[in-house]
Design an enzyme around this catalytic site. Sequence first.
Site, PDB file in Angstrom:
ATOM      1  N   GLU A 152       0.606  -1.318  -0.185  1.00 51.80           N
ATOM      2  CA  GLU A 152      -0.069  -0.047   0.249  1.00 51.80           C
ATOM      3  C   GLU A 152       0.833   1.305  -0.278  1.00 51.80           C
ATOM      4  OE1 GLU A 152      -3.058  -0.451   2.887  1.00 51.80           O
ATOM      5  OE2 GLU A 152      -3.557  -2.655   2.160  1.00 51.80           O
ATOM      6  N   ASN A 193       2.718  -5.765  -2.458  1.00 52.65           N
ATOM      7  CA  ASN A 193       1.268  -6.072  -2.208  1.00 52.65           C
ATOM      8  C   ASN A 193       0.195  -4.952  -2.261  1.00 52.65           C
ATOM      9  OD1 ASN A 193      -0.957  -8.149  -1.715  1.00 52.65           O
ATOM     10  ND2 ASN A 193      -0.737  -7.652   0.500  1.00 52.65           N
ATOM     11  N   HIS A 229      -9.872  -7.197  -2.466  1.00 54.78           N
ATOM     12  CA  HIS A 229     -11.021  -7.027  -1.493  1.00 54.78           C
ATOM     13  C   HIS A 229     -12.123  -6.320  -2.425  1.00 54.78           C
ATOM     14  CE1 HIS A 229      -8.730  -8.071   1.778  1.00 54.78           C
ATOM     15  NE2 HIS A 229      -7.707  -7.442   1.611  1.00 54.78           N
ATOM     16  N   GLU A 259      -5.622 -11.645  -1.449  1.00 54.08           N
ATOM     17  CA  GLU A 259      -6.473 -11.435  -0.142  1.00 54.08           C
ATOM     18  C   GLU A 259      -7.785 -11.339  -0.486  1.00 54.08           C
ATOM     19  OE1 GLU A 259      -5.319  -8.062   2.399  1.00 54.08           O
ATOM     20  OE2 GLU A 259      -3.132  -8.478   2.128  1.00 54.08           O
ATOM     21  N   ASP A 261     -11.693 -11.370  -0.863  1.00 59.44           N
ATOM     22  CA  ASP A 261     -13.051 -11.454  -0.219  1.00 59.44           C
ATOM     23  C   ASP A 261     -14.132 -10.640  -1.118  1.00 59.44           C
ATOM     24  OD1 ASP A 261     -12.211  -9.029   0.919  1.00 59.44           O
ATOM     25  OD2 ASP A 261     -12.079  -9.809   2.852  1.00 59.44           O
TER      26      ASP A 261
HETATM   27  C1  XIL Z   1      -6.731  -6.654   8.430  1.00 59.06           C
HETATM   28  C2  XIL Z   1      -7.082  -8.041   9.394  1.00 59.06           C
HETATM   29  O1  XIL Z   1      -7.821  -8.917   8.676  1.00 59.06           O
HETATM   30  C3  XIL Z   1      -7.982  -7.498  10.514  1.00 59.06           C
HETATM   31  O2  XIL Z   1      -7.891  -8.535  11.501  1.00 59.06           O
HETATM   32  C4  XIL Z   1      -7.095  -6.492  11.234  1.00 59.06           C
HETATM   33  O3  XIL Z   1      -7.671  -5.758  12.433  1.00 59.06           O
HETATM   34  C5  XIL Z   1      -6.707  -5.191  10.226  1.00 59.06           C
HETATM   35  O4  XIL Z   1      -6.181  -5.559   9.207  1.00 59.06           O
HETATM   36  N1  XIL Z   1      -5.210  -5.321   3.880  1.00 59.06           N
HETATM   37  C6  XIL Z   1      -4.323  -6.163   4.402  1.00 59.06           C
HETATM   38  C7  XIL Z   1      -4.605  -6.895   5.778  1.00 59.06           C
HETATM   39  O5  XIL Z   1      -3.143  -6.186   3.739  1.00 59.06           O
HETATM   40  O6  XIL Z   1      -3.341  -6.875   6.288  1.00 59.06           O
HETATM   41  C8  XIL Z   1      -5.756  -6.291   6.430  1.00 59.06           C
HETATM   42  O7  XIL Z   1      -6.074  -7.118   7.520  1.00 59.06           O
HETATM   43  C9  XIL Z   1      -6.798  -6.069   5.455  1.00 59.06           C
HETATM   44  C10 XIL Z   1      -6.520  -5.147   4.436  1.00 59.06           C
END
Ligand code: XIL
Length: 346
Positions: A152, A193, A229, A259, A261
């Site tokens: 990021e 990432n 996401h 990641e 979802d």
């Molecule tokens: C999130 C976790 O899932 C949570 O449990 C935590 O409180 C905050 O972070 N992008 C990422 C992850 O790279 O590390 C994040 O994970 C979600 C968004």
Amino acid sequence: MRPRALAAVFALTLATTLPAGAADTLRDLARKADLHFGTAVDVEALDSDPAYARLLAREFNLVTPENALKFSVVQPERGRFDFTRADALVAFAEAHAMRVNGHVLVWDQQLPDWLTQGHFSPDELRAILHEHIRTLVTRYRGRVASWDVAAEAVGEDGKPRDTFWSRGIGPDYLALAFRWAHEADPQARLRYNDYGGEGAGAKSDGIYTLVADLRTRRVPIDAVGLQMHVSLSDAPRAGDVRINMKRLAALGLQTDITEMDVMLPLPASRAALRKQAVLYGGMLQACLAVPQCRSVSTWGASDRHSWIPAFFPGQGAALLFDADGRAKPAYFGVRRILRSAKAGKH
Ligand code: XIL
């Protein structure tokens, strides 16, 4: 209910609870397609929720600690490292023949107060980051196959983001981080990432420019992680994701969906669950179409352990298994696509 109908409902429940045949799990089908299928893991739940641990072991062959290796967890006080949870996950992964992805070395979230409020000079911050990276990567040398070295660092406009690390160390912090990680484990696969730059657009272009520059400068970066996401109304086109993966491949970089979802408004309707299955399937197909795309991971295995409801109130049901560990339409969709993937396409 008539007995026949009851039996049908029972059979359906069984079918969704127990994916048919051990050889038909995501991990086995992915292996045949020369891919890894992964998930983020809530390490505390490994102990407290045995059904969750069984689900992970059965379906996935790649794990990422959801929080256990983040800065504030692993170095809560300066120079005091706590590897309790990360060690537990690595041991679990080894017991179940899974790869581990380390997450995350340079990010400007989940940083401890001692760091963000420490008023360190640029030299001190460099030393702190070097020590952090060296300690984590050395500890798991040969056991953590890939690392999210940086995350990021690019804004929505495609320009480098102003972060805790860029302000503190200067723009070279990214190259330094990759070099330090490489020194600590020359075999580890090193990844950048990010989210929101998976398909087409300014952010995707900005990420491309950033990693192209790192490659030109011979910084040891191996892969780009596309977080993915998404929601039903806000997702990149799978065709654009494939094109983006291909242009990254042309730079000599592998890609992963890291990641994924797909959040749904709660309670999730059957129609929404079907559309979710289509979205998951489309992204998996994009990955399967690009030989350099090496893995697909979801940010959690079951809806019981997902960050979405806490971070996006009213949303959830984002993963492949429901809160009771039952496979959802998205699971069956992904499995069908993996099954028909040509063996050895990579
Ligand atoms: C999130 C976790 O899932 C949570 O449990 C935590 O409180 C905050 O972070 N992008 C990422 C992850 O790279 O590390 C994040 O994970 C979600 C968004």
